[in-house]
Design a protein around this motif. Structure first.
Motif, PDB file in Angstrom:
ATOM      1  N   UNK A  20       1.009  -1.175  -0.001  1.00  0.00           N
ATOM      2  CA  UNK A  20       0.171  -0.287  -0.048  1.00  0.00           C
ATOM      3  C   UNK A  20       1.037   1.242  -0.002  1.00  0.00           C
ATOM      4  N   UNK A  21       1.946   1.350   0.414  1.00  0.00           N
ATOM      5  CA  UNK A  21       2.746   2.866   1.281  1.00  0.00           C
ATOM      6  C   UNK A  21       3.195   2.425  -0.364  1.00  0.00           C
ATOM      7  N   UNK A  22       3.852   1.745  -0.789  1.00  0.00           N
ATOM      8  CA  UNK A  22       4.346   1.600  -2.559  1.00  0.00           C
ATOM      9  C   UNK A  22       3.581   2.675  -3.504  1.00  0.00           C
ATOM     10  N   UNK A  23       2.091   1.586  -3.678  1.00  0.00           N
ATOM     11  CA  UNK A  23       1.469   2.398  -4.746  1.00  0.00           C
ATOM     12  C   UNK A  23       0.794   3.680  -4.141  1.00  0.00           C
ATOM     13  N   UNK A  24       0.646   3.845  -2.841  1.00  0.00           N
ATOM     14  CA  UNK A  24       0.447   5.553  -2.087  1.00  0.00           C
ATOM     15  C   UNK A  24       1.378   6.384  -2.982  1.00  0.00           C
ATOM     16  N   UNK A  28       3.484   2.816  -8.634  1.00  0.00           N
ATOM     17  CA  UNK A  28       4.346   1.309  -9.319  1.00  0.00           C
ATOM     18  C   UNK A  28       4.744   1.882 -10.666  1.00  0.00           C
ATOM     19  N   UNK A  29       5.283   0.711 -11.321  1.00  0.00           N
ATOM     20  CA  UNK A  29       6.002   1.402 -12.286  1.00  0.00           C
ATOM     21  C   UNK A  29       5.797   0.098 -13.200  1.00  0.00           C
ATOM     22  N   UNK A  37       5.125  -7.050 -16.506  1.00  0.00           N
ATOM     23  CA  UNK A  37       6.122  -6.819 -15.909  1.00  0.00           C
ATOM     24  C   UNK A  37       5.713  -5.558 -14.847  1.00  0.00           C
ATOM     25  N   UNK A  38       6.025  -5.153 -13.512  1.00  0.00           N
ATOM     26  CA  UNK A  38       6.977  -4.356 -12.696  1.00  0.00           C
ATOM     27  C   UNK A  38       8.083  -4.442 -12.535  1.00  0.00           C
ATOM     28  N   UNK A  39       8.500  -2.885 -12.379  1.00  0.00           N
ATOM     29  CA  UNK A  39       9.676  -2.763 -12.444  1.00  0.00           C
ATOM     30  C   UNK A  39      10.726  -2.634 -10.993  1.00  0.00           C
ATOM     31  N   UNK A  40      12.012  -3.089 -11.114  1.00  0.00           N
ATOM     32  CA  UNK A  40      12.945  -3.438  -9.661  1.00  0.00           C
ATOM     33  C   UNK A  40      13.199  -2.096  -9.522  1.00  0.00           C
ATOM     34  N   UNK A  42      15.662   0.794  -7.720  1.00  0.00           N
ATOM     35  CA  UNK A  42      17.303  -0.144  -7.868  1.00  0.00           C
ATOM     36  C   UNK A  42      17.552   1.824  -7.370  1.00  0.00           C
ATOM     37  N   UNK A  43      17.300   2.015  -6.483  1.00  0.00           N
ATOM     38  CA  UNK A  43      18.226   3.987  -6.376  1.00  0.00           C
ATOM     39  C   UNK A  43      17.115   4.176  -7.016  1.00  0.00           C
ATOM     40  N   UNK A  44      17.610   5.537  -7.718  1.00  0.00           N
ATOM     41  CA  UNK A  44      16.821   6.292  -8.677  1.00  0.00           C
ATOM     42  C   UNK A  44      16.192   5.806  -9.863  1.00  0.00           C
ATOM     43  N   UNK A  45      16.670   5.043 -10.542  1.00  0.00           N
ATOM     44  CA  UNK A  45      16.728   4.479 -11.668  1.00  0.00           C
ATOM     45  C   UNK A  45      15.591   3.368 -11.447  1.00  0.00           C
ATOM     46  N   UNK A  46      14.713   2.955 -12.394  1.00  0.00           N
ATOM     47  CA  UNK A  46      13.984   1.477 -11.979  1.00  0.00           C
ATOM     48  C   UNK A  46      14.270   0.431 -12.942  1.00  0.00           C
ATOM     49  N   UNK A  47      14.397  -1.298 -12.670  1.00  0.00           N
ATOM     50  CA  UNK A  47      15.221  -1.717 -14.079  1.00  0.00           C
ATOM     51  C   UNK A  47      13.821  -2.896 -13.914  1.00  0.00           C
TER      52      UNK A  47
END
Length: 62
Positions: A20-24, A28-29, A37-40, A42-47
């Protein structure tokens, strides 16, 4: 998670609160080449955890 200096296994409720915290707060990316596919984060960037083709145009078959 740590409670009173001891670590414990997160409960389903703990995991749901994290989701919920991630969504709020962050949102989600999802990968543009792999929309399901949901991105992981990693710091500033999503992979994307899946491989991408060299051309970057066609998604790689799973």
């Amino acid at each position: 998670m740590a409670v009173n200096g001891r670590s414990r296994v997160p409960t389903r409720r703990d995991l749901a609160e994290e989701e919920l915290m991630l969504d709020t707060y962050r949102g989600r990316r999802y990968c543009k080449q792999h929309p399901s596919q949901q991105m992981i984060p990693l710091g500033v960037a999503d992979v994307c955890p899946l491989e991408h083709s060299a051309a970057g145009e066609q998604p790689v078959d799973q």
